[in-house]
Design an enzyme around this catalytic site. Sequence first.
Site, PDB file in Angstrom:
ATOM      1  N   GLU A  25       1.028  14.380   1.363  1.00 61.07           N
ATOM      2  CA  GLU A  25       1.159  13.366   2.417  1.00 61.07           C
ATOM      3  C   GLU A  25       2.574  12.795   2.381  1.00 61.07           C
ATOM      4  OE1 GLU A  25      -0.765   9.459   2.093  1.00 61.07           O
ATOM      5  OE2 GLU A  25      -1.562   9.782   4.105  1.00 61.07           O
ATOM      6  N   LYS A  27      -6.844  -9.277  -0.002  1.00 62.43           N
ATOM      7  CA  LYS A  27      -5.470  -9.084  -0.501  1.00 62.43           C
ATOM      8  C   LYS A  27      -4.805  -8.044   0.405  1.00 62.43           C
ATOM      9  CE  LYS A  27      -2.521  -7.073  -2.649  1.00 62.43           C
ATOM     10  NZ  LYS A  27      -1.254  -6.668  -2.027  1.00 62.43           N
ATOM     11  N   CYS A  30      -2.878   7.003   8.856  1.00 65.05           N
ATOM     12  CA  CYS A  30      -3.687   7.870   7.987  1.00 65.05           C
ATOM     13  C   CYS A  30      -4.181   9.080   8.772  1.00 65.05           C
ATOM     14  CB  CYS A  30      -4.861   7.096   7.402  1.00 65.05           C
ATOM     15  SG  CYS A  30      -5.794   6.187   8.632  1.00 65.05           S
ATOM     16  N   GLU A  61     -10.831   4.395   1.546  1.00 62.43           N
ATOM     17  CA  GLU A  61     -10.226   5.140   2.660  1.00 62.43           C
ATOM     18  C   GLU A  61      -8.794   5.419   2.233  1.00 62.43           C
ATOM     19  OE1 GLU A  61     -11.703   6.280   5.205  1.00 62.43           O
ATOM     20  OE2 GLU A  61     -13.571   5.175   5.098  1.00 62.43           O
TER      21      GLU A  61
HETATM   22  P1  NDP Z   1      -0.882   1.520  -1.283  1.00 65.56           P
HETATM   23  O1  NDP Z   1      -1.923   2.301  -1.986  1.00 65.56           O
HETATM   24  O2  NDP Z   1       0.472   1.446  -1.872  1.00 65.56           O
HETATM   25  O3  NDP Z   1      -1.375   0.000  -1.142  1.00 65.56           O
HETATM   26  C1  NDP Z   1      -2.612  -0.344  -0.567  1.00 65.56           C
HETATM   27  C2  NDP Z   1      -3.008  -1.741  -1.040  1.00 65.56           C
HETATM   28  O4  NDP Z   1      -3.302  -1.701  -2.444  1.00 65.56           O
HETATM   29  C3  NDP Z   1      -1.891  -2.773  -0.888  1.00 65.56           C
HETATM   30  O5  NDP Z   1      -2.458  -4.017  -0.542  1.00 65.56           O
HETATM   31  C4  NDP Z   1      -1.302  -2.807  -2.279  1.00 65.56           C
HETATM   32  O6  NDP Z   1      -0.584  -3.975  -2.555  1.00 65.56           O
HETATM   33  C5  NDP Z   1      -2.554  -2.708  -3.109  1.00 65.56           C
HETATM   34  N1  NDP Z   1      -2.341  -2.302  -4.508  1.00 65.56           N
HETATM   35  C6  NDP Z   1      -1.251  -1.707  -5.069  1.00 65.56           C
HETATM   36  N2  NDP Z   1      -1.478  -1.481  -6.393  1.00 65.56           N
HETATM   37  C7  NDP Z   1      -2.720  -1.924  -6.658  1.00 65.56           C
HETATM   38  C8  NDP Z   1      -3.530  -1.959  -7.829  1.00 65.56           C
HETATM   39  N3  NDP Z   1      -3.091  -1.476  -9.005  1.00 65.56           N
HETATM   40  N4  NDP Z   1      -4.768  -2.478  -7.754  1.00 65.56           N
HETATM   41  C9  NDP Z   1      -5.242  -2.950  -6.585  1.00 65.56           C
HETATM   42  N5  NDP Z   1      -4.524  -2.962  -5.425  1.00 65.56           N
HETATM   43  C10 NDP Z   1      -3.278  -2.459  -5.470  1.00 65.56           C
HETATM   44  O7  NDP Z   1      -0.848   2.063   0.209  1.00 65.56           O
HETATM   45  P2  NDP Z   1       0.167   1.660   1.371  1.00 65.56           P
HETATM   46  O8  NDP Z   1       0.091   0.193   1.623  1.00 65.56           O
HETATM   47  O9  NDP Z   1       1.501   2.251   1.108  1.00 65.56           O
HETATM   48  O10 NDP Z   1      -0.516   2.394   2.642  1.00 65.56           O
HETATM   49  C11 NDP Z   1      -0.263   3.716   2.976  1.00 65.56           C
HETATM   50  C12 NDP Z   1      -1.413   4.592   2.539  1.00 65.56           C
HETATM   51  O11 NDP Z   1      -2.621   4.142   3.121  1.00 65.56           O
HETATM   52  C13 NDP Z   1      -1.275   6.033   3.004  1.00 65.56           C
HETATM   53  O12 NDP Z   1      -1.592   6.906   1.938  1.00 65.56           O
HETATM   54  C14 NDP Z   1      -2.315   6.161   4.111  1.00 65.56           C
HETATM   55  O13 NDP Z   1      -2.789   7.462   4.295  1.00 65.56           O
HETATM   56  C15 NDP Z   1      -3.361   5.231   3.632  1.00 65.56           C
HETATM   57  N6  NDP Z   1      -4.220   4.788   4.735  1.00 65.56           N
HETATM   58  C16 NDP Z   1      -5.475   5.331   4.830  1.00 65.56           C
HETATM   59  C17 NDP Z   1      -6.307   4.998   5.878  1.00 65.56           C
HETATM   60  C18 NDP Z   1      -7.686   5.580   5.964  1.00 65.56           C
HETATM   61  O14 NDP Z   1      -8.501   5.024   6.681  1.00 65.56           O
HETATM   62  N7  NDP Z   1      -8.001   6.675   5.288  1.00 65.56           N
HETATM   63  C19 NDP Z   1      -5.865   4.060   6.937  1.00 65.56           C
HETATM   64  C20 NDP Z   1      -4.552   3.536   6.729  1.00 65.56           C
HETATM   65  C21 NDP Z   1      -3.758   3.900   5.659  1.00 65.56           C
HETATM   66  P3  NDP Z   1       1.019  -3.943  -2.325  1.00 65.56           P
HETATM   67  O15 NDP Z   1       1.239  -3.654  -0.885  1.00 65.56           O
HETATM   68  O16 NDP Z   1       1.445  -5.281  -2.700  1.00 65.56           O
HETATM   69  O17 NDP Z   1       1.570  -2.853  -3.229  1.00 65.56           O
END
Ligand code: NDP
Length: 501
Positions: free
Chosen positions: A381, A174, A282, A248
Amino acid sequence: MTDLVKNYIGGRWVEGRSGQTFETSNPATLEVIAPVVRSGAQDVADAVAAAKSAYSTWRLTPAPRRGELLFKLALILTERKDDLARLMTQEMGKTVAETRGDVQEAIDMAYYMGGEGRRLKGYTAPVEMPNKFGMALRDSVGIVGLITPWNFPVAVPSWKMLPALVAGNTVVWKPSEDTPASSAMFVQAFIDAGFPAGVVNLVLGYGDAGAALTEHPDVRILSFTGSTTTGLAVYSKAAALGKKVTLEMGGKNAIIVLDDANLDLAVDAITWSAYGTTGQRCTACSRLIVQSGIRPKLTEALLAKAKTLVVGDGLKEGVTVGPLVNQKALDKVSAYMDVARQDGADLLIGGGRDTQAGPGYFFQPTLFGGVTPAMRIAREEIFGPVLSMIEVGSLEEAVQVNNDSAYGLSSSIFTENVNKAFQAIRDLTTGIVYINHGTTGAEIQFPFGGTRGTGNGMREAGQAGLDSFTEWKSVYVDFSGRLQRAQIDTDAVLSGDLNGS
Ligand code: NDP
């Protein structure tokens, strides 16, 4: 606008059960790219069923054959690198040079994990009895659920999918709602490489589809990358169901610059770590911890460098900073400008939306001085091109400020003194440490992940990445052929001479 972007389930591109759709659009031009299937729990269930059915054959496919498919995938991604990169730039905004790098990480990972098809190392060890052999093997687990963000639309899923697949698992992915078309193009490369039906499945949609995947009883492993808030919600739901979870999450990464640093190197690294990918990595640097002696010169050089950055559509030649990903991100970053002002930080450059760059979600590269470690911009962040400069007196104070964070992904120090560099390596408490290099640029052969609020102790990439997607199976082979052996073992255990666990 292109055709409907569909789910890929059980070897077929399919529409969603509910018929609902949403749109994916370009954050630089605000143009709609394509309508997309919006999946619900039933679509997720279909994908999991397909993955379950494919698992029985895939787990028995010899690992070297599985690895060969990854090598084919690497070749296909190499051929399609430009097309994929351009689509990613259109969907999430970062420059084409950056999206090409994103695809390259997947190619590197495909070669690395393809090689694991002929390794997947276990081990043997001596055992306590004669005529007995012991070994530990990595075993596949079953169906893996992957939930990924938009900022690395291809690299992040590849870190999860490729070790999961080479180890013999099947996957349901997903991706973020912001990058569905790029995800579909990535999945097409698996199809063309010859992965059997049901081994890789794609369900597009919003967070509710991710939640359905998290809760599905047949999904044994969840691998999540995204924000800390969502990650912890996934973690608690999955943990209650007894699932293995890799997280992550967010970061608040710092670069430390000591008085003896090479100024030019530091300025270049800080600029790209803070403003590259519009600060939406990130591993992006959002705190600059600078020793007092070098602060005036460093500030001057950073301001000069920031003025050379070109904000605009990432597809255009010469642009170095693309837009933020969406309106929500623009609102969030903008709100932090008020927070910074209220907390008393000094705005040195930037600080607002860049309307000159185009109609999209452009934001000026921003630098705040006079920041204290307690200010919200130094702790939370922001995920945008915003850098906070904190002045310190010594290496010890710099390390203390770096470590006093809710997150622990990446940190960096600039110094020409090898003793100070090693002191920092010893004392910095992040999962990744760089010396004389920015906070970004991890290589796939080393473990990737963070401490504290960034993760849950698991790592991606390198050999450690396989731990997320395998179970250890310990095997004991008794080749004595004698009936009395069991009795000898029992006697020994009862008398306390042998470990009976
Ligand atoms: P989100 O947490 O908003 O979303 C991540 C994923 O989770 C998306 O596919 C999202 O779907 C999905 N999601 C949302 N709600 C739920 C739920 N209730 N249950 C299960 N899945 C759900 O993050 P972002 O996409 O905004 O990404 C940015 C974040 O990612 C930043 O905080 C960044 O630091 C972190 N990140 C961390 C990395 C690491 O390796 N530590 C690497 C890259 C990013 P949808 O998009 O449809 O909402």
